[in-house]
Design a protein around this motif. Sequence first.
Motif, short mmCIF file in Angstrom:
data_model
loop_
_atom_site.label_atom_id
_atom_site.label_comp_id
_atom_site.label_asym_id
_atom_site.label_seq_id
_atom_site.Cartn_x
_atom_site.Cartn_y
_atom_site.Cartn_z
N UNK A 203 0.81 -1.23 0.00
CA UNK A 203 0.00 0.00 0.00
C UNK A 203 0.84 1.28 0.00
N UNK A 204 2.16 1.14 0.18
CA UNK A 204 3.01 2.34 0.20
C UNK A 204 3.59 2.61 -1.19
N UNK A 205 2.76 3.16 -2.06
CA UNK A 205 3.17 3.42 -3.44
C UNK A 205 3.70 4.85 -3.57
N UNK A 206 4.36 5.13 -4.69
CA UNK A 206 4.85 6.49 -4.95
C UNK A 206 3.67 7.47 -4.92
N UNK A 207 2.56 7.10 -5.54
CA UNK A 207 1.38 7.98 -5.55
C UNK A 207 0.90 8.30 -4.14
N UNK A 208 0.94 7.28 -3.29
CA UNK A 208 0.50 7.47 -1.91
C UNK A 208 1.40 8.48 -1.20
N UNK A 209 2.71 8.36 -1.41
CA UNK A 209 3.64 9.30 -0.77
C UNK A 209 3.45 10.72 -1.32
N UNK A 210 3.19 10.82 -2.61
CA UNK A 210 2.95 12.16 -3.18
C UNK A 210 1.70 12.78 -2.55
N UNK A 211 0.66 11.98 -2.39
CA UNK A 211 -0.55 12.47 -1.73
C UNK A 211 -0.24 12.97 -0.32
N UNK A 212 0.58 12.18 0.41
CA UNK A 212 0.94 12.58 1.77
C UNK A 212 1.66 13.93 1.77
N UNK A 213 2.58 14.12 0.83
CA UNK A 213 3.34 15.38 0.77
C UNK A 213 2.42 16.55 0.46
N UNK A 214 1.48 16.33 -0.45
CA UNK A 214 0.52 17.40 -0.76
C UNK A 214 -0.27 17.78 0.49
N UNK A 215 -0.62 16.75 1.25
CA UNK A 215 -1.40 17.00 2.47
C UNK A 215 -0.57 17.80 3.48
#
Length: 465
Positions: free
Chosen positions: A153-165
């Motif tokens: 579940x820890x994908x690049x997209x997921x990390x990008x979402x976290x950074x945006x947040x």
Amino acid sequence: MKKVQLTETVLRDANQSLMATRLPYADYEGILADMDKAGYYSVECWGGATFDSCLRYLGEDPWERLRGLRKNLPNTRLQMLLRGQNLLGYKHYHDDVVEKFIELSIKNGIDVIRIFDALNDFRNIATALEATKKYATEKTVASGCISYTQSPVHTVDKYIEMCKELKTMGFDTICLKDMAGTMSPYEAEHLIKGIKDAIGDMTLILHTHCTTGMAYMTITKAIESGIDVIDTATSCFSGGTSQPATETMFYALKQYGIETGLDEDVINKVNDYFKPIKQKYVDSGQLNPKSLATDAQALVYKVPGGMLSNMIANLTDMHAMDKFDAALAEIPAVRADLGYPPLVTPLSQMVGNQAVTNVLIGERYKNISKEVKNYIKGEYGIAPAPISQELLDKVLEGAEPVDCRVEDAKRTGDDFTAAKDALGDLCRCEEDVMSYICYPDQTMKFLKDRKAQEENEAVYTIEEM
Ligand code: CO
């Protein structure tokens, strides 16, 4: 000219990773005036385990240490690591405690507060961020930190979402915290390019460890991909479970024509100063040379160095070191069942202990620790992926999972008054109260020792006169 800045970690993470945070302030006070001229982005010197270690093992007042650092590093950003709602402890504190802790940290000298939550449940860092903004000086930096791990579940997209947040929440900078040193050069490239595209010119920081041997390659790729700040340790305290070496990165970056702002003579002088100190702790056994080796096992088990040594210590105590390989192999299964939490404090200890228990009993989850039960109930926050239904049924017994923020709000009682009452005349300032709320037993002992010592000194002075 392209610029990459360095944070020096010897005063916090490097000695935390290599020698269990046992570096006393007195050992390094003599080099601080020089470190102040090095040109670091910041000096990481407080938070993490330093607070606990000061009170529990070193007989130091952590606040006094911070004031000493502030006095001797007037021109340097002082940085701390904060576990969000857990502050520097292992449980969720009330919002008013979190706010007061941050107010006092800034008041006593902290500039950069790097705030993370073990589960990347950002509700758990919101109060700390608000407090940082509330008490900020013109030098204060609120750094939002992501606990990096790998899982389905820890994908690049997921990390990008976290950074945006994190950006939307109002953090000034973002840090990727790779506590186990498992981020590969390939992953760093995709991750950092993706994040930089998403967050624009906001400062991005990479914190990694040499544990698996990948850190230098990973950092090189990170620099090519646009990272702004990297964490390094003076070379004699670098490598192994610590960070890559400051002087080495300086040398490499200089050839690329990348400016670091560091003064070469000063960073060499800093290392010369720490060499005999390191040797002292190697000789005493406090710094085990094993922690300086490369351990590629972490690539499989995603286990940070501190967690590994903790498991070895526990199994040795129980005369069960023959179960070590089995316990290590059990970790990925426990982690999957718990929804792939990143293995960082306190989750690393909880997952490690549960794996050991499963193996020692010879049956999975026959015995579940109180902490893991609370995690399954939702008290630590939302797990990155769903927790196994079997475990949910077993622990919740039909009840609904709790919302960690609601749990916080529900808890009543005035922590400050209770602490003042408990300390009585041992308490002299708000910092004493805060130390007691975070580490009651250790603080009580420390303050009693302080009082006894002062009384002895007073008697001695009178006799002398
Ligand atoms: Co670290």
